[in-house]
Design an enzyme around this catalytic site. Sequence first.
Site: not given
Ligand SMILES: [Zn+2]
Ligand SMILES: [Zn+2]
Length: 451
Positions: A70, A72, A187, A317, A321
């Site tokens: 991810h 962002r 997911h 994954d 954050h």
């Molecule tokens: Zn996920």
């Molecule tokens: Zn993910």
Amino acid sequence: MSTTPSSTVVITGGRVIDPANDLDQTTDLVLEGGKVKSLGNVSKPGTIAETVLDASGLIVCPGLIDIHVHFREPGQEEKETIATGAAAAIEGGFTTVCCMPNTDPALDDDGRIEFVFHQAQRADLANVYPIGAVTKARQGGELAEIGLMAAAGAVGFSDDGVAVASAAVMAKALSYVAMTGKVLMQHCEDPELGGGAMNDGPLANRLGLSGWPRVAEELVIQRDILLNMRQNLGCRYHVQHVSSGGSVALLRRARRDLFGHAHITAEVSPHHLLLTEQECADYNTLFKMNPPLRSRRDIEELLQGVKEGVITILATDHAPHTREEKEIEFVAAPYGIIGLECALPLYVQALIDTGTIDWPHMLAMMTCNPARLCPLPNKGTLAPGADADVTLIAPKQRWTIDASRFKSKSRNCPFDGWNVTGRAVAALVGGRIKMLRDGERARGATESVSH
Ligand SMILES: [Zn+2]
Ligand SMILES: [Zn+2]
């Protein structure tokens, strides 16, 4: 720190592990014009190459691939950008990553897919391939522009962060994605059963936290397998971040009985192989994940799934954050941790140190298996003509994970301070050196001629 794409690089004396070609031998690797030229002993590398890297004592393998990160951008650049994410990838030895579409706005049309490629090109670090959203704005209703996104270069589709919850929408999505030849990554979380703060069970009850049971994952996997099979859709279907031992049993049966291996695959993440729900007992939000950390028994079943080849891909994954977001009460904190810069030694600890699998098997799960899934042509292999993406690994190097030194913009890493073994010490993309650790320079594995 980069040579021109047309220069020649020879990597000498390493243990070359190329699982795509079933190769594991000590030899030299020649890269030329951004491609792999040849494998085999080179008598005077200095005479043919601008750059010679001494890889004795190191593993030389196709550049590592992580199909689940991810980044962002757009929308939450304070957590990570495509450039900082790509820098984190290179630091961890990953030369190619696939980024999930849960940005703001979501990657749900061809223009946003092109935006990711554009930003990745500007960063000029790791290769970044976008995953397009399955449904518009990841809302689970109307399908996104799957055909247009595939044409723009999306290598797969997912609403990651959430499942495609409706069976009717999922059936339609499977048939559309099948037409593109790409992969649908799910997911797996039934939203009406999932969504809790941690694994469902006695510990969650004691802590007064809401539970997210295994069955929320297993139901979606089983439903999707049935949809794909009963309707004869033949879509490539990939289960993201498996957390439940029960899911391994479902996948095992499906891969054996229903489709054949190409059509159903699964990945597992470092934290689900190393940590259990016990870590949540102090309400430390660094251990809040989705899916949640489970039990020792689940870890054993996941390891068995890896060993048997039911789970064929490793993925981090990587979910950045900000500190402010994670430093609030457990219930309200966001899910997820970063992983790119420490994944490799964590996989070593979980899979090799436990005797579950060996280096060639583990590297297959990080190179050719993900490359075949998407597919990513010319990646994940050292065959002549393949892209010259290469990672050098010091398999015995001991080091301490120090999140304060990460290239990622975020610091939400529960493995900070862990003493680990095994480290990526160099990474080349398209034949250009993107990372070479000082220690490697010092011991002589350096560029012999500057540029
Ligand atoms: Zn996920
Ligand atoms: Zn993910």
